[in-house]
Design a protein around this motif. Sequence first.
Motif, PDB file in Angstrom:
ATOM      1  N   SER A  74       0.839  -1.219   0.000  1.00 48.93           N
ATOM      2  CA  SER A  74       0.000   0.000   0.000  1.00 48.93           C
ATOM      3  C   SER A  74       0.863   1.254   0.000  1.00 48.93           C
ATOM      4  N   GLU A  75       1.898   1.256   0.843  1.00 49.47           N
ATOM      5  CA  GLU A  75       2.765   2.448   0.930  1.00 49.47           C
ATOM      6  C   GLU A  75       3.570   2.634  -0.356  1.00 49.47           C
ATOM      7  N   ALA A  76       3.997   1.531  -0.960  1.00 50.71           N
ATOM      8  CA  ALA A  76       4.773   1.631  -2.204  1.00 50.71           C
ATOM      9  C   ALA A  76       3.889   2.155  -3.340  1.00 50.71           C
ATOM     10  N   LEU A  77       2.646   1.700  -3.378  1.00 51.51           N
ATOM     11  CA  LEU A  77       1.721   2.209  -4.407  1.00 51.51           C
ATOM     12  C   LEU A  77       1.471   3.698  -4.183  1.00 51.51           C
ATOM     13  N   ARG A  78       1.284   4.062  -2.911  1.00 46.08           N
ATOM     14  CA  ARG A  78       1.053   5.476  -2.569  1.00 46.08           C
ATOM     15  C   ARG A  78       2.248   6.330  -2.987  1.00 46.08           C
ATOM     16  N   ALA A  79       3.450   5.753  -2.889  1.00 46.92           N
ATOM     17  CA  ALA A  79       4.668   6.502  -3.260  1.00 46.92           C
ATOM     18  C   ALA A  79       4.825   6.603  -4.779  1.00 46.92           C
ATOM     19  N   GLY A  80       3.938   5.912  -5.515  1.00 48.49           N
ATOM     20  CA  GLY A  80       3.970   6.023  -6.980  1.00 48.49           C
ATOM     21  C   GLY A  80       4.743   4.915  -7.681  1.00 48.49           C
ATOM     22  N   TYR A  81       5.143   3.884  -6.944  1.00 48.98           N
ATOM     23  CA  TYR A  81       5.880   2.788  -7.560  1.00 48.98           C
ATOM     24  C   TYR A  81       4.924   1.806  -8.234  1.00 48.98           C
ATOM     25  N   LYS A  82       5.482   1.044  -9.178  1.00 50.87           N
ATOM     26  CA  LYS A  82       4.745  -0.097  -9.726  1.00 50.87           C
ATOM     27  C   LYS A  82       4.968  -1.248  -8.740  1.00 50.87           C
ATOM     28  N   VAL A  83       3.908  -1.938  -8.346  1.00 43.86           N
ATOM     29  CA  VAL A  83       4.058  -2.987  -7.334  1.00 43.86           C
ATOM     30  C   VAL A  83       3.495  -4.323  -7.832  1.00 43.86           C
ATOM     31  N   ILE A  84       4.338  -5.352  -7.750  1.00 48.25           N
ATOM     32  CA  ILE A  84       3.912  -6.715  -8.046  1.00 48.25           C
ATOM     33  C   ILE A  84       3.846  -7.431  -6.702  1.00 48.25           C
ATOM     34  N   GLY A  85       2.712  -8.051  -6.414  1.00 50.46           N
ATOM     35  CA  GLY A  85       2.577  -8.769  -5.140  1.00 50.46           C
ATOM     36  C   GLY A  85       2.363 -10.248  -5.390  1.00 50.46           C
ATOM     37  N   THR A  86       3.121 -11.100  -4.684  1.00 49.86           N
ATOM     38  CA  THR A  86       2.861 -12.530  -4.826  1.00 49.86           C
ATOM     39  C   THR A  86       1.935 -12.986  -3.718  1.00 49.86           C
ATOM     40  N   THR A  87       1.148 -14.016  -4.041  1.00 50.31           N
ATOM     41  CA  THR A  87       0.272 -14.646  -3.070  1.00 50.31           C
ATOM     42  C   THR A  87       0.032 -16.071  -3.542  1.00 50.31           C
TER      43      THR A  87
END
Length: 285
Positions: free
Chosen positions: A23-36
């Motif tokens: 959430s914080e990385a997205l808020r900072a404007g980064y592209k985020v890939i999350g594994t699950t």
Amino acid sequence: MTVTSQTWLITGASSGLGKSLASEALRAGYKVIGTTRDVGKAAASYPDFSENGGIWIDLDPAQNDSYDRFVKCSQEHNVDVLVNNAGYAFIGGVEDTSESEVRDQMDVNFYGPLRAVRACLPVMREKGSGHVILISSGAGFIARPGRATYSASKFGIEAVHESLSHEVKTLGIKVLIVEPGAFRTPFSSRIITPARFDNGFSEAYKGTAVEQMVVGSRQLTSIPDYVKGDPDKAARAIIKATVAGYDYLRMPLGTDCVIALESKIADLQRDLEATRSIATSTDVD
Ligand SMILES: NC(=O)c1ccc[n+]([C@@H]2O[C@H](COP(=O)([O-])OP(=O)(O)OC[C@H]3O[C@@H](n4cnc5c(N)ncnc54)[C@H](OP(=O)(O)O)[C@@H]3O)[C@@H](O)[C@H]2O)c1
């Protein structure tokens, strides 16, 4: 590369510290890939992730095929920052724990992060930049009773990241080992104890520190008051470090972790002073 064009790959991003970081990385404007391990479940419990541009990848770091899948992800998305976060704790006495329970813990907390690191390094090396961040634990430096298996997995994977930090120093890649104390996440409700015993410990360890640790861990149906760590603050501290730069390897998080680390460092110092003359007496004449 400007900071805001960075791509972050976060393992186990569906809950707890991984979710806060995502959430914080997205808020900072980064592209985020999350594994699950379960995209459907992750998307349902954390809908904001996709809505804010996050990309889920169905990937279990503990599975043998995860190395190839991490390679594909790292190349396709040009990953700049790897966060090895997915993990769980096995709590049980050394004698009570089966070898397969140790292997399961190592698959998730040791081999999973190792595969991710090996898979992501080539792309980072090519670019001459990148961050490898390990979410370890205070248990990665201190082995309390009942925590041999969990600590072994975290000590081991810390060693890999510590060694790596020296290996990639001249290649533009930075390594950060984060050691959280107790944080308010679903982590403690997912603790696993020795399956052979109904109570999680054998009769021989009744009344010992093993019983105390296992029973204390199993009773945790909600987060106790003494758990003071705020995962969102942890996430912001980690992101801030990557932006501002850091010249340390380990970053403890939480007052409880600082106190525990100070105590362990004092123990190490005491042992060194007590054995210094023995140690220096064994060199060849
Ligand atoms: N919370 C604390 O007090 C604390 C303290 C010290 C260190 N840590 C460390 O922080 C990291 C994150 O934990 P958390 O507190 O955020 O706990 P959490 O809320 O339980 O999240 C753990 C994440 O790891 C993944 N995971 C859990 N078990 C797994 C398994 N068997 N195989 C593969 N993936 C698995 C899960 O992803 P999916 O279910 O989506 O696949 C989940 O998103 C862990 O490495 C943990 O050791 C936590």
